[in-house]
Motif scaffolding. Structure first.
Motif, mmCIF file in Angstrom:
data_model
loop_
_atom_site.group_PDB
_atom_site.id
_atom_site.type_symbol
_atom_site.label_atom_id
_atom_site.label_comp_id
_atom_site.label_asym_id
_atom_site.label_seq_id
_atom_site.Cartn_x
_atom_site.Cartn_y
_atom_site.Cartn_z
ATOM 1 N N GLN A 229 -6.017 1.743 0.579
ATOM 2 C CA GLN A 229 -5.876 3.510 1.738
ATOM 3 C C GLN A 229 -7.132 2.894 2.403
ATOM 4 O O GLN A 229 -8.245 2.715 1.732
ATOM 5 C CB GLN A 229 -6.160 4.584 1.270
ATOM 6 C CG GLN A 229 -5.959 5.462 1.891
ATOM 7 C CD GLN A 229 -5.419 7.225 1.352
ATOM 8 O OE1 GLN A 229 -5.633 6.821 -0.279
ATOM 9 N NE2 GLN A 229 -5.493 8.136 1.550
ATOM 10 N N ALA A 230 -6.536 2.900 3.716
ATOM 11 C CA ALA A 230 -7.431 2.288 4.979
ATOM 12 C C ALA A 230 -8.064 3.695 5.669
ATOM 13 O O ALA A 230 -7.284 4.432 5.092
ATOM 14 C CB ALA A 230 -7.261 1.473 6.094
ATOM 15 N N PRO A 231 -9.364 3.454 5.887
ATOM 16 C CA PRO A 231 -9.746 5.579 6.285
ATOM 17 C C PRO A 231 -9.297 5.616 7.278
ATOM 18 O O PRO A 231 -8.402 5.062 8.410
ATOM 19 C CB PRO A 231 -11.069 4.796 6.801
ATOM 20 C CG PRO A 231 -11.855 3.486 6.508
ATOM 21 C CD PRO A 231 -10.414 2.975 5.912
ATOM 22 N N GLY A 232 -8.651 6.743 7.122
ATOM 23 C CA GLY A 232 -7.518 7.753 8.238
ATOM 24 C C GLY A 232 -6.176 7.442 7.774
ATOM 25 O O GLY A 232 -5.531 7.931 8.803
ATOM 26 N N LYS A 233 -6.119 6.403 7.104
ATOM 27 C CA LYS A 233 -4.349 6.383 6.789
ATOM 28 C C LYS A 233 -4.141 6.532 5.647
ATOM 29 O O LYS A 233 -4.628 6.752 4.470
ATOM 30 C CB LYS A 233 -4.210 4.546 6.907
ATOM 31 C CG LYS A 233 -5.205 4.312 8.193
ATOM 32 C CD LYS A 233 -4.165 2.854 8.931
ATOM 33 C CE LYS A 233 -4.909 2.405 10.025
ATOM 34 N NZ LYS A 233 -4.575 1.024 10.055
ATOM 35 N N ASP A 234 -2.714 6.512 5.310
ATOM 36 C CA ASP A 234 -2.104 7.237 3.845
ATOM 37 C C ASP A 234 -1.841 5.916 3.204
ATOM 38 O O ASP A 234 -2.612 4.338 3.342
ATOM 39 C CB ASP A 234 -0.271 6.853 4.275
ATOM 40 C CG ASP A 234 -0.249 8.491 5.306
ATOM 41 O OD1 ASP A 234 1.033 8.781 5.579
ATOM 42 O OD2 ASP A 234 -1.363 9.011 5.103
ATOM 43 N N ARG A 235 -2.041 6.116 2.295
ATOM 44 C CA ARG A 235 -2.080 5.486 0.913
ATOM 45 C C ARG A 235 -0.612 4.280 1.122
ATOM 46 O O ARG A 235 0.604 4.739 0.713
ATOM 47 C CB ARG A 235 -2.562 5.132 -0.407
ATOM 48 C CG ARG A 235 -2.047 4.988 -1.790
ATOM 49 C CD ARG A 235 -3.015 5.575 -2.794
ATOM 50 N NE ARG A 235 -4.147 6.299 -2.924
ATOM 51 C CZ ARG A 235 -4.562 6.987 -3.952
ATOM 52 N NH1 ARG A 235 -4.590 7.109 -5.225
ATOM 53 N NH2 ARG A 235 -6.237 7.570 -3.248
ATOM 54 N N GLU A 236 -0.802 3.200 0.634
ATOM 55 C CA GLU A 236 0.181 2.395 1.180
ATOM 56 C C GLU A 236 0.389 1.517 0.127
ATOM 57 O O GLU A 236 -0.581 0.818 -0.456
ATOM 58 C CB GLU A 236 0.191 1.681 2.558
ATOM 59 C CG GLU A 236 -0.488 0.562 2.737
ATOM 60 C CD GLU A 236 -0.912 -0.139 3.930
ATOM 61 O OE1 GLU A 236 0.793 0.092 4.826
ATOM 62 O OE2 GLU A 236 -1.427 -1.419 4.461
ATOM 63 N N PHE A 237 1.552 0.576 -0.084
ATOM 64 C CA PHE A 237 1.936 0.053 -1.271
ATOM 65 C C PHE A 237 1.553 -1.844 -0.856
ATOM 66 O O PHE A 237 2.162 -2.113 0.610
ATOM 67 C CB PHE A 237 3.507 0.371 -1.141
ATOM 68 C CG PHE A 237 4.195 -1.502 -2.169
ATOM 69 C CD1 PHE A 237 4.936 -1.776 -1.402
ATOM 70 C CD2 PHE A 237 3.894 -1.143 -3.859
ATOM 71 C CE1 PHE A 237 5.763 -2.783 -2.354
ATOM 72 C CE2 PHE A 237 4.527 -1.510 -5.207
ATOM 73 C CZ PHE A 237 5.671 -3.004 -3.758
ATOM 74 N N VAL A 238 1.428 -2.639 -1.834
ATOM 75 C CA VAL A 238 1.246 -3.810 -1.413
ATOM 76 C C VAL A 238 2.225 -4.115 -2.561
ATOM 77 O O VAL A 238 2.252 -5.440 -2.034
ATOM 78 C CB VAL A 238 -0.558 -3.955 -1.790
ATOM 79 C CG1 VAL A 238 -0.655 -5.416 -1.851
ATOM 80 C CG2 VAL A 238 -1.000 -3.014 -1.264
ATOM 81 N N ALA A 239 1.706 -4.494 -3.828
ATOM 82 C CA ALA A 239 3.133 -5.377 -4.280
ATOM 83 C C ALA A 239 3.247 -3.824 -6.186
ATOM 84 O O ALA A 239 2.129 -3.505 -6.466
ATOM 85 C CB ALA A 239 1.845 -6.350 -4.723
ATOM 86 N N THR A 240 3.828 -4.797 -6.636
ATOM 87 C CA THR A 240 4.274 -4.096 -8.340
ATOM 88 C C THR A 240 4.410 -5.702 -8.729
ATOM 89 O O THR A 240 4.953 -6.229 -8.279
ATOM 90 C CB THR A 240 4.776 -2.673 -7.889
ATOM 91 O OG1 THR A 240 4.970 -2.255 -9.328
ATOM 92 C CG2 THR A 240 6.281 -3.298 -7.963
ATOM 93 N N ILE A 241 4.773 -5.341 -9.989
ATOM 94 C CA ILE A 241 4.879 -6.096 -11.080
ATOM 95 C C ILE A 241 5.501 -5.463 -12.543
ATOM 96 O O ILE A 241 4.626 -4.788 -13.062
ATOM 97 C CB ILE A 241 4.044 -6.914 -11.761
ATOM 98 C CG1 ILE A 241 4.535 -8.421 -12.635
ATOM 99 C CG2 ILE A 241 3.178 -6.527 -12.338
ATOM 100 C CD1 ILE A 241 3.717 -9.226 -13.013
ATOM 101 N N THR A 242 6.786 -5.885 -13.129
ATOM 102 C CA THR A 242 6.825 -5.247 -13.922
ATOM 103 C C THR A 242 6.207 -5.487 -15.300
ATOM 104 O O THR A 242 6.246 -6.751 -14.960
ATOM 105 C CB THR A 242 9.383 -5.489 -13.986
ATOM 106 O OG1 THR A 242 9.113 -5.496 -14.713
ATOM 107 C CG2 THR A 242 9.406 -4.750 -12.663
#
Length: 124
Positions: free
Chosen positions: A39-52
């Motif tokens: 999450q950057a200032p003033g922006k929504d939290r965004e997906f980067v990566a995930t691992i099962t």
């Protein structure tokens, strides 16, 4: 219930690398998918990566694929995010999150457990 803790953030020049770690304390990641969000200032939290739990990965397209690599060491209850070729636009607070699921998800609301975040700043 495991507590999540991120580490490894910091200040780096553009083109540099960082490795973030997400560790579960007081519990285990057994059976959990673990994701990284930012999450950057003033922006929504965004997906980067995930691992099962079994190592299936999913990355945000365009923004990080090919530069970031997610991995996990289940014996150490730790998930890593290797970030290479960093850009100023990667500057954000990076959060790890966990969900007891066998599937991959890029959606914030699918993850009930979150760490406090670690700051990554990339200078130009």
């Amino acid at each position: 219930q495991a507590q999540l803790a991120e580490s490894g953030g910091g200040l780096v020049q553009a083109g540099g690398s960082l490795r973030l770690s997400c560790t579960a304390s007081g519990g285990t990641f057994s059976g959990y998918a673990v994701g990284w969000f930012r999450q950057a200032p003033g922006k929504d939290r965004e997906f980067v990566a995930t691992i099962t739990w079994v190592g299936v990965t999913l990355y945000a397209t365009d923004s990080v694929k090919g530069r970031f690599t997610i991995s996990r060491d289940n014996a150490k209850n730790t998930v890593y995010l290797q970030m290479n070729s960093l850009k100023p636009e990667d500057t954000a607070v990076y959060y790890c999150a966990a969900a007891r699921t066998l599937s991959s998800s890029s959606r914030v609301y699918d993850y009930p457990y979150w760490g406090q975040g670690t700051q990554v700043t990339v200078s130009s």
